[in-house]
Motif scaffolding. Structure first.
Motif, PDB file in Angstrom:
ATOM      1  N   UNK A   8      -2.735  -0.884  -1.905  1.00  0.00           N
ATOM      2  CA  UNK A   8      -3.577  -0.251  -1.687  1.00  0.00           C
ATOM      3  C   UNK A   8      -3.364   1.231  -1.278  1.00  0.00           C
ATOM      4  N   UNK A   9      -4.394   2.506  -1.584  1.00  0.00           N
ATOM      5  CA  UNK A   9      -4.736   4.289  -2.301  1.00  0.00           C
ATOM      6  C   UNK A   9      -5.174   4.180  -0.326  1.00  0.00           C
ATOM      7  N   UNK A  10      -4.136   4.678   0.900  1.00  0.00           N
ATOM      8  CA  UNK A  10      -4.666   4.734   2.029  1.00  0.00           C
ATOM      9  C   UNK A  10      -4.723   6.282   1.630  1.00  0.00           C
ATOM     10  N   UNK A  11      -5.670   6.735   2.625  1.00  0.00           N
ATOM     11  CA  UNK A  11      -5.814   8.438   2.826  1.00  0.00           C
ATOM     12  C   UNK A  11      -6.613   8.711   3.855  1.00  0.00           C
ATOM     13  N   UNK A  12      -6.203  10.170   4.938  1.00  0.00           N
ATOM     14  CA  UNK A  12      -6.031   9.873   6.067  1.00  0.00           C
ATOM     15  C   UNK A  12      -7.361  11.358   5.626  1.00  0.00           C
ATOM     16  N   UNK A  13      -8.653  10.850   6.573  1.00  0.00           N
ATOM     17  CA  UNK A  13      -9.820  11.976   7.079  1.00  0.00           C
ATOM     18  C   UNK A  13     -10.087  12.553   7.801  1.00  0.00           C
ATOM     19  N   UNK A  14      -8.963  12.839   8.430  1.00  0.00           N
ATOM     20  CA  UNK A  14      -8.547  13.458   9.875  1.00  0.00           C
ATOM     21  C   UNK A  14      -8.488  14.739   9.457  1.00  0.00           C
TER      22      UNK A  14
ATOM     23  N   UNK B  70      -9.102  18.746   9.509  1.00  0.00           N
ATOM     24  CA  UNK B  70      -8.292  19.450   8.973  1.00  0.00           C
ATOM     25  C   UNK B  70      -7.851  19.586   7.603  1.00  0.00           C
ATOM     26  N   UNK B  71      -7.610  18.430   7.380  1.00  0.00           N
ATOM     27  CA  UNK B  71      -6.954  17.577   6.264  1.00  0.00           C
ATOM     28  C   UNK B  71      -7.933  17.989   4.940  1.00  0.00           C
ATOM     29  N   UNK B  72      -7.204  17.984   3.480  1.00  0.00           N
ATOM     30  CA  UNK B  72      -8.007  18.069   2.785  1.00  0.00           C
ATOM     31  C   UNK B  72      -9.191  17.445   2.383  1.00  0.00           C
ATOM     32  N   UNK B  73      -9.077  16.411   2.936  1.00  0.00           N
ATOM     33  CA  UNK B  73     -10.565  15.558   3.152  1.00  0.00           C
ATOM     34  C   UNK B  73     -11.052  15.363   4.144  1.00  0.00           C
ATOM     35  N   UNK B  74     -12.134  15.924   5.682  1.00  0.00           N
ATOM     36  CA  UNK B  74     -12.342  16.144   6.123  1.00  0.00           C
ATOM     37  C   UNK B  74     -12.982  15.460   7.176  1.00  0.00           C
ATOM     38  N   UNK B  75     -12.956  15.400   8.125  1.00  0.00           N
ATOM     39  CA  UNK B  75     -14.159  14.234   9.034  1.00  0.00           C
ATOM     40  C   UNK B  75     -14.781  15.484   9.321  1.00  0.00           C
ATOM     41  N   UNK B  76     -14.714  16.668   9.328  1.00  0.00           N
ATOM     42  CA  UNK B  76     -15.496  17.205  10.159  1.00  0.00           C
ATOM     43  C   UNK B  76     -16.222  17.414   9.020  1.00  0.00           C
ATOM     44  N   UNK B  77     -16.014  17.733   7.911  1.00  0.00           N
ATOM     45  CA  UNK B  77     -16.898  18.136   6.854  1.00  0.00           C
ATOM     46  C   UNK B  77     -17.230  16.817   6.147  1.00  0.00           C
TER      47      UNK B  77
ATOM     48  N   UNK C  32       0.548  -1.103  -0.043  1.00  0.00           N
ATOM     49  CA  UNK C  32       0.075  -0.067  -0.067  1.00  0.00           C
ATOM     50  C   UNK C  32       0.636   1.454   0.096  1.00  0.00           C
ATOM     51  N   UNK C  33       0.106   2.659  -0.457  1.00  0.00           N
ATOM     52  CA  UNK C  33       0.612   3.775  -0.284  1.00  0.00           C
ATOM     53  C   UNK C  33      -0.040   4.775   0.555  1.00  0.00           C
ATOM     54  N   UNK C  34       0.573   5.185   1.908  1.00  0.00           N
ATOM     55  CA  UNK C  34      -0.401   5.891   2.097  1.00  0.00           C
ATOM     56  C   UNK C  34       0.652   7.700   1.741  1.00  0.00           C
ATOM     57  N   UNK C  35      -0.470   8.844   1.348  1.00  0.00           N
ATOM     58  CA  UNK C  35      -0.292   9.603   0.169  1.00  0.00           C
ATOM     59  C   UNK C  35      -1.041  10.711   1.345  1.00  0.00           C
ATOM     60  N   UNK C  36      -0.302  11.743   1.579  1.00  0.00           N
ATOM     61  CA  UNK C  36      -0.637  12.652   2.365  1.00  0.00           C
ATOM     62  C   UNK C  36      -1.368  13.883   1.553  1.00  0.00           C
ATOM     63  N   UNK C  37      -2.503  14.159   1.264  1.00  0.00           N
ATOM     64  CA  UNK C  37      -2.924  15.155   0.137  1.00  0.00           C
ATOM     65  C   UNK C  37      -3.652  16.141   0.683  1.00  0.00           C
ATOM     66  N   UNK C  38      -2.896  17.195   0.209  1.00  0.00           N
ATOM     67  CA  UNK C  38      -2.642  18.306   1.280  1.00  0.00           C
ATOM     68  C   UNK C  38      -4.007  19.172  -0.297  1.00  0.00           C
ATOM     69  N   UNK C  39      -4.519  18.963  -1.654  1.00  0.00           N
ATOM     70  CA  UNK C  39      -4.855  19.476  -2.219  1.00  0.00           C
ATOM     71  C   UNK C  39      -6.285  18.501  -3.500  1.00  0.00           C
ATOM     72  N   UNK C  40      -7.532  18.436  -2.916  1.00  0.00           N
ATOM     73  CA  UNK C  40      -7.935  17.892  -3.157  1.00  0.00           C
ATOM     74  C   UNK C  40      -8.063  17.439  -4.401  1.00  0.00           C
ATOM     75  N   UNK C  41      -7.249  18.236  -5.522  1.00  0.00           N
ATOM     76  CA  UNK C  41      -7.007  18.030  -6.677  1.00  0.00           C
ATOM     77  C   UNK C  41      -5.786  16.832  -6.932  1.00  0.00           C
TER      78      UNK C  41
END
Length: 308
Positions: A248-254, A256-263, A224-233
């Motif tokens: 596997x393609x891993x992204x955090x949705x924590x 404050x991130x580009x993809x955020x749990x808050x949203x 797998x690869x964990x990618x720290x995405x800063x810009x959704x694009x």
């Protein structure tokens, strides 16, 4: 810093059913560890801390009961070498104690109580509980044959840690991840070829040539690869590169991130749904139960590879 992912399997509820389900669930989660199997892996950040305490045995058990795939835990070492679960360098936020974990002996830490949830926030400490700081070994035993564990090691890996994992369930159930060039990882962990491995790649450092950044790890064939995405694009740029390697393609949705749990809590389609649509099949979140329910409700599917 290397981060260690120890993987064990199988959520259970009733004992008679559990005994029968353990081999099935264990095989299911080990298959997921090996690569994409058509499912989206739900990873609970610091375990299921809502209603319990982060990095606690109860938080691990809550995730098991909810059927979560994996918990992320943080490992530190006390002054006398005991491995314990604690995210911060100090015990101040999560307990009634003070001081660095590395400056305290295990005899000191075992007397402390964990605070509820995420502990102290500013000048307002969360209530203390009867929960104690777990040892790494206790966490491995609690998770054994029940759930995957993503252990973020705040200490250098050592033969002692590997031996502890071997005794608890076997190195075949462990995924190591690192944010470092392959040559450095190999130098620090010469046994890399004998374990499952996933690199952490951050968008600002790989944006100029993401293909080269991914290809640099081809000699060890990451699962797998964990990618720290800063810009959704940027997220869809990585999809074909990772999928071409059946990883596997891993992204955090924590928060404050580009993809955020808050949203995601308000519009899960716009966050979690979008991630899955982009080919992401491992999501780390502080809302694992909500994400699990969303995936079940929408019947979201992901990439499946032979052997996955």
């Amino acid at each position: 810093m290397l981060a260690l992912m120890a993987v064990l399997a199988s959520a259970v509820l009733a004992l008679p059913v559990a005994a029968a389900r353990v081999p099935v669930r264990k095989a299911e989660l080990e298959r997921r560890l090996a690569g994409p199997d058509g499912t989206v892996m739900v990873v609970a950040h610091r375990a299921c801390w809502k209603g319990t305490s982060e990095n606690s045995l109860d938080a691990i058990r809550a995730c098991i009961a909810a059927g979560i795939d994996m918990v992320e835990l943080d490992v530190r070492a006390t002054r006398d070498g005991k491995l314990v679960l604690m995210h911060d360098a100090t015990v101040d936020r999560m307990t009634e104690g003070t001081g660095n974990v590395s400056d305290l002996d295990w005899a000191d830490l075992r007397k402390l109580h964990l605070r509820e949830g995420k502990g102290r926030r500013g000048d307002e400490p969360a209530p203390l509980t009867a929960r104690r700081i777990p040892t790494f070994e206790e966490a491995l035993r609690a998770a054994k044959d029940r759930i995957l564990i993503n252990i973020d090691a705040k200490v250098p890996l050592s033969p002692a840690i590997l031996a502890m994992i071997d005794a608890a369930g076997g190195r075949a159930q462990v995924l190591f991840k690192a944010e470092a060039p392959l040559e450095q990882v190999r130098e620090l962990a010469p046994w890399l070829q004998d374990v499952h491995f996933m690199p952490i790649l951050r968008e600002p450092y790989i944006k100029a040539d993401p293909a080269m950044a991914v290809a640099a790890y081809d000699p060890v064939r990451p699962v797998g690869y964990e990618i720290d995405v800063k810009d959704r694009a940027f997220a869809p740029v990585m999809t074909p590169l990772i999928h071409a390697r059946c990883a596997r393609y891993w992204v955090d949705s924590l928060a404050g991130r580009a993809f955020s749990d808050t949203d995601a809590v308000h519009d899960p389609d716009a966050v979690w749904g979008r991630l899955v649509a982009l080919g992401v099949d491992a999501i780390q979140t502080d809302a694992p139960v909500r994400l699990k329910a969303y995936l079940r409700r929408t019947d979201r599917r992901a990439l499946s590879c032979p052997g996955g």
